[in-house]
Design a protein around this motif. Structure first.
Motif, short mmCIF file in Angstrom:
data_model
loop_
_atom_site.label_atom_id
_atom_site.label_comp_id
_atom_site.label_asym_id
_atom_site.label_seq_id
_atom_site.Cartn_x
_atom_site.Cartn_y
_atom_site.Cartn_z
N PHE A 266 0.92 -1.11 0.00
CA PHE A 266 0.08 0.07 -0.04
C PHE A 266 0.73 1.38 0.04
O PHE A 266 0.61 2.14 -0.68
N LEU A 267 1.83 1.14 0.96
CA LEU A 267 2.89 2.49 0.91
C LEU A 267 3.54 2.70 -0.24
O LEU A 267 3.80 3.76 -0.82
N GLN A 268 3.96 1.67 -0.90
CA GLN A 268 4.79 1.76 -2.14
C GLN A 268 3.85 2.34 -3.33
O GLN A 268 4.28 3.23 -4.00
N ARG A 269 2.51 1.85 -3.31
CA ARG A 269 1.76 2.50 -4.19
C ARG A 269 1.48 4.11 -4.10
O ARG A 269 1.17 4.48 -5.23
N LEU A 270 1.28 4.48 -2.87
CA LEU A 270 1.24 5.78 -2.70
C LEU A 270 2.44 6.68 -2.82
O LEU A 270 2.37 7.71 -2.80
N ALA A 318 -15.14 5.61 -5.92
CA ALA A 318 -14.50 4.53 -6.62
C ALA A 318 -13.37 4.23 -5.99
O ALA A 318 -13.20 4.86 -4.72
N PRO A 319 -12.82 2.95 -5.92
CA PRO A 319 -11.81 2.61 -4.92
C PRO A 319 -10.64 3.62 -4.74
O PRO A 319 -9.90 4.03 -5.64
N PRO A 320 -10.36 3.91 -3.49
CA PRO A 320 -9.53 4.82 -3.22
C PRO A 320 -8.01 4.62 -3.73
O PRO A 320 -7.80 3.25 -4.00
N PRO A 321 -7.01 5.56 -3.62
CA PRO A 321 -5.63 5.38 -3.76
C PRO A 321 -5.17 4.22 -3.38
O PRO A 321 -5.48 3.77 -2.10
N GLY A 322 -4.30 3.17 -3.94
CA GLY A 322 -3.66 2.27 -3.30
C GLY A 322 -4.62 0.97 -3.41
O GLY A 322 -4.14 -0.27 -3.31
N PHE A 323 -5.85 1.08 -3.62
CA PHE A 323 -6.64 0.01 -3.72
C PHE A 323 -7.17 -0.41 -4.91
O PHE A 323 -7.94 -1.19 -5.48
N GLU A 324 -6.92 0.33 -5.93
CA GLU A 324 -7.39 0.36 -7.49
C GLU A 324 -7.28 -1.08 -7.93
O GLU A 324 -8.01 -1.61 -8.60
N GLU A 325 -5.91 -1.82 -7.71
CA GLU A 325 -5.66 -2.95 -8.36
C GLU A 325 -5.79 -4.12 -7.37
O GLU A 325 -5.51 -5.39 -7.58
N SER A 326 -6.49 -3.70 -6.16
CA SER A 326 -6.61 -4.98 -5.29
C SER A 326 -8.01 -5.67 -5.64
O SER A 326 -8.79 -5.30 -6.30
#
Length: 326
Positions: A266-270, A318-326
């Protein structure tokens, strides 16, 4: 456990950091609070830029996370910064004093519970909050569930009464932990988000799938493996968070639940490592410390895998940042 934890935070003026009993992510890297502040700013934009918007934190410690978040959004998202009304959910008088010293007039009010937060759109952060909520422990004995109690300073087992829903089948000796206050917190939060809009980010440690086991632990002076029944009120008590069960409770209350994701992913995606590299470049004398702190948050062998992130939000978002690909 509830009484011991309340006593601990009432007595310990500075439980955090190297000289305290434990260290949390905001104390390890300022980039943690900064990227979570940016996460809130993006959600605010997607919510239609409500003004005002409640920006709340549960278990804010010394106020480090919120301070870093406010500084970051003040520079990068000034409109959000101006619209945000900061509310802190904190029961400890000594920690409220520490938060007031750090954050000053930025805090609109303190609360004992989320129930007294003002109505309206909400963005809420909770880092290492759920793990300190009290648990019940149930042990499988002879095909039935027994509950673990404390009597005269020792654990005893009694037939489980008024027990929550427990697995119908479990191996002999298996232990299942249930935090009813955590369920109540998540259900209330999810119901509010579904009705009034907003999102919440819950960061803590625990499994990504249902699990058995005794995870109650005491910590003092950064030492673990201590007797959780010794010196009640003098040691920090925590237990792993049951993320799958809490996500299910949030959905039942009407909110969307995304995750849990490993904290490192999550933190790397952010962009936490990118932000840490920028900070290291700006402060070359502290570069090693800055980069090692950020790495500690994302590395699987450190905090990156054990810690998880669960997002709750209004299902219309919409899915929040970090969760779009989960």
């Amino acid at each position: 456990m509830a009484r011991a934890v309340a006593g601990y935070y009432a007595r310990q003026a500075q439980p955090f950091g190297r000289t305290g009993d434990f260290t949390t992510a905001p104390e390890i890297s300022q980039a943690f609070g900064e990227v979570l502040g940016a996460w809130c700013a993006v959600l605010w934009e997607r919510m239609g830029r409500p003004d005002p918007v409640i920006l709340a934190e549960c278990g804010p410690g010394r106020g480090t996370l919120m301070g870093d978040a406010l500084r970051a959004v003040g520079q990068a998202a000034p409109a959000f910064h101006a619209a945000a009304q900061v509310h802190l959910v904190e029961q400890s008088p000594s920690l409220r004093d520490a938060q007031a010293r750090l954050l000053g007039g930025a805090v609109a009010a303190w609360h004992d519970d989320i129930a007294t937060l003002p109505p309206g759109p909400l963005l809420l952060l909770a880092n290492e909050f759920l793990d300190a909520l009290p648990i019940r422990q149930f042990v499988r004995r002879g095909g039935a569930w027994m509950e673990r109690w404390v009597q005269d300073g020792a654990f005893v087992e009694r037939p489980a009464e008024a027990a929550p829903a427990l697995p119908a089948a479990a191996p002999e000796g298996a232990m299942k932990e249930v935090s009813e206050p955590a369920f109540a917190f998540v259900a209330a939060l999810a119901g509010r988000l579904a009705a009034q809009g907003g999102a919440a980010l819950l960061v803590d440690y625990g499994p990504a799938a249902p699990a058995f086991g005794d995870t109650l632990q005491a910590m003092q002076a950064h030492r673990t493996g201590l007797d959780p029944l010794a010196e009640p009120g003098a040691r920090d008590l925590t237990a792993h968070v049951d993320f799958p069960a809490l996500a299910e409770a949030a959905r039942a209350a009407g909110a969307a639940a995304l995750g849990p994701l490993p904290q490192g992913l999550f933190l790397q995606r952010l962009g936490l490592m990118t932000r840490a590299a920028m900070l290291a470049q700006a402060r070359p004398r502290l570069a090693g410390e800055i980069l090692s702190g950020a790495e500690r948050l994302v590395a699987p062998e450190a905090m990156g895998r054990l810690f998880k992130v669960l997002a709750l939000c209004d299902s219309r978002l919409a899915p929040p940042p970090g969760f779009e690909e989960s």
